[in-house]
Design a protein around this motif. Sequence first.
Motif, mmCIF file in Angstrom:
data_model
loop_
_atom_site.group_PDB
_atom_site.id
_atom_site.type_symbol
_atom_site.label_atom_id
_atom_site.label_comp_id
_atom_site.label_asym_id
_atom_site.label_seq_id
_atom_site.Cartn_x
_atom_site.Cartn_y
_atom_site.Cartn_z
ATOM 1 N N GLU A 99 0.781 -1.527 -0.390
ATOM 2 C CA GLU A 99 -0.441 0.206 0.204
ATOM 3 C C GLU A 99 0.980 1.217 -0.139
ATOM 4 O O GLU A 99 1.329 1.499 0.501
ATOM 5 N N PRO A 100 1.049 2.418 -1.016
ATOM 6 C CA PRO A 100 1.419 3.187 -1.396
ATOM 7 C C PRO A 100 0.971 4.144 0.186
ATOM 8 O O PRO A 100 -0.306 4.031 0.735
ATOM 9 N N TYR A 101 1.715 4.753 0.863
ATOM 10 C CA TYR A 101 1.418 5.515 2.454
ATOM 11 C C TYR A 101 2.643 6.620 2.118
ATOM 12 O O TYR A 101 3.206 6.992 1.394
ATOM 13 N N TYR A 102 1.711 7.865 3.558
ATOM 14 C CA TYR A 102 2.706 8.443 3.667
ATOM 15 C C TYR A 102 2.115 9.013 5.065
ATOM 16 O O TYR A 102 1.092 8.947 4.934
ATOM 17 N N THR A 103 3.625 9.529 5.618
ATOM 18 C CA THR A 103 2.875 9.964 7.144
ATOM 19 C C THR A 103 2.381 11.330 6.999
ATOM 20 O O THR A 103 2.882 12.218 6.736
ATOM 21 N N GLY A 104 0.887 11.781 7.636
ATOM 22 C CA GLY A 104 0.674 12.607 7.179
ATOM 23 C C GLY A 104 0.422 13.523 8.526
ATOM 24 O O GLY A 104 0.075 12.991 9.170
ATOM 25 N N LEU A 105 -0.805 14.839 8.227
ATOM 26 C CA LEU A 105 -1.704 15.243 8.645
ATOM 27 C C LEU A 105 -0.657 15.930 10.034
ATOM 28 O O LEU A 105 0.749 16.310 9.686
ATOM 29 N N LEU A 106 -1.141 15.656 11.313
ATOM 30 C CA LEU A 106 -0.428 16.458 12.419
ATOM 31 C C LEU A 106 1.034 15.463 12.451
ATOM 32 O O LEU A 106 1.540 16.196 13.165
ATOM 33 N N SER A 107 0.696 13.759 12.838
ATOM 34 C CA SER A 107 1.562 13.395 12.370
ATOM 35 C C SER A 107 2.537 13.858 12.305
ATOM 36 O O SER A 107 4.149 13.734 12.220
ATOM 37 N N ALA A 108 2.741 14.135 10.631
ATOM 38 C CA ALA A 108 3.932 14.858 9.771
ATOM 39 C C ALA A 108 3.919 16.327 10.764
ATOM 40 O O ALA A 108 5.502 16.420 10.066
ATOM 41 N N ALA A 109 3.401 16.849 10.847
ATOM 42 C CA ALA A 109 3.261 18.316 11.114
ATOM 43 C C ALA A 109 4.160 18.578 12.548
ATOM 44 O O ALA A 109 5.700 19.020 12.674
ATOM 45 N N GLU A 110 4.601 17.334 13.130
ATOM 46 C CA GLU A 110 5.527 16.720 14.356
ATOM 47 C C GLU A 110 6.587 17.383 13.927
ATOM 48 O O GLU A 110 7.852 17.327 14.274
ATOM 49 N N PHE A 111 6.860 16.113 13.113
ATOM 50 C CA PHE A 111 7.955 15.861 12.144
ATOM 51 C C PHE A 111 8.859 17.632 11.698
ATOM 52 O O PHE A 111 10.016 17.854 11.911
ATOM 53 N N TYR A 112 8.154 18.664 11.821
ATOM 54 C CA TYR A 112 8.148 19.941 10.938
ATOM 55 C C TYR A 112 8.396 20.933 12.199
ATOM 56 O O TYR A 112 8.418 22.003 12.220
ATOM 57 N N GLY A 113 8.196 20.409 13.851
ATOM 58 C CA GLY A 113 7.816 20.785 14.838
ATOM 59 C C GLY A 113 6.932 21.728 15.256
ATOM 60 O O GLY A 113 6.641 23.298 15.594
#
Length: 260
Positions: free
Chosen positions: A83-97
């Motif tokens: 399954e294609p995927y990416y970590t997104g939304l609030l979980s992604a935002a966390e990686f960018y502080g």
Amino acid sequence: MKLSTYIDGLLEKGICSFSGVDAVSALGSGESAVRAALRRLRHKGELAMPVRGFYVIVSPEYRQMGCLPASQFIPALMQYLKEPYYTGLLSAAEFYGAAHQRPQAFQVVTEHSRPGIICGMVKVDFIKRKNASLMPTRDFKTPRGYLKVSTPEVTAFDVVGYPHHAAGLDNVVTVLVELAESLDPAALAAIADLSPVSWAQRLGYLLGFIGETELAEGLAGYVAERKPVPALLSPSHPSHGVRQDPKWRLFPNQSVNPNI
């Protein structure tokens, strides 16, 4: 070969997961015997099974959680599920502080609908985006490999497009305030076509609302060129008596207050 020997061999290679089918094949034992051995290790907390047939090796420091952190097993799980995927939304935002509050569940965007996962104390939510494989991502290193994370620009579009997955519009604006320094106006405009035009209308309006004029202008030209039908800032709120913002062809039918 014993199951413990098989698992030790995987760990020596830096591999933290395997499928039941792979274990049966590697051990050369009967399927029922291997399944029984897997169950015993699960009961001891040494293995976890986020989805049927997929096992995660739980290192001692995470056994109290009952699972590895999602960021450490999601890449292997999505490969297992094809399954294609990416970590997104609030979980992604966390990686960018830019996550003002840590999401209760690790958020993964996929092309197909999937039920969420509860693995010990770890919760994973899946959000469907039919063109997930087209979205730009960045690779972030984890102790177990690399995790695909949406770019800041994709993250901005996603939190605006899925506010119910981002703790509501007030929190969306909060994320945008904190994410703004990572955003590029040209990159925002370049990926606008990958989302409904109403998302660009809302995102541009909200960026202007928080004073990020340069970022907003990157989308203003796109919206003007598309000449979309007027959209609502919040589709779930009434719009009676609300005046349209002509620049964004948007009815700002909900007041927003960043939580900062």
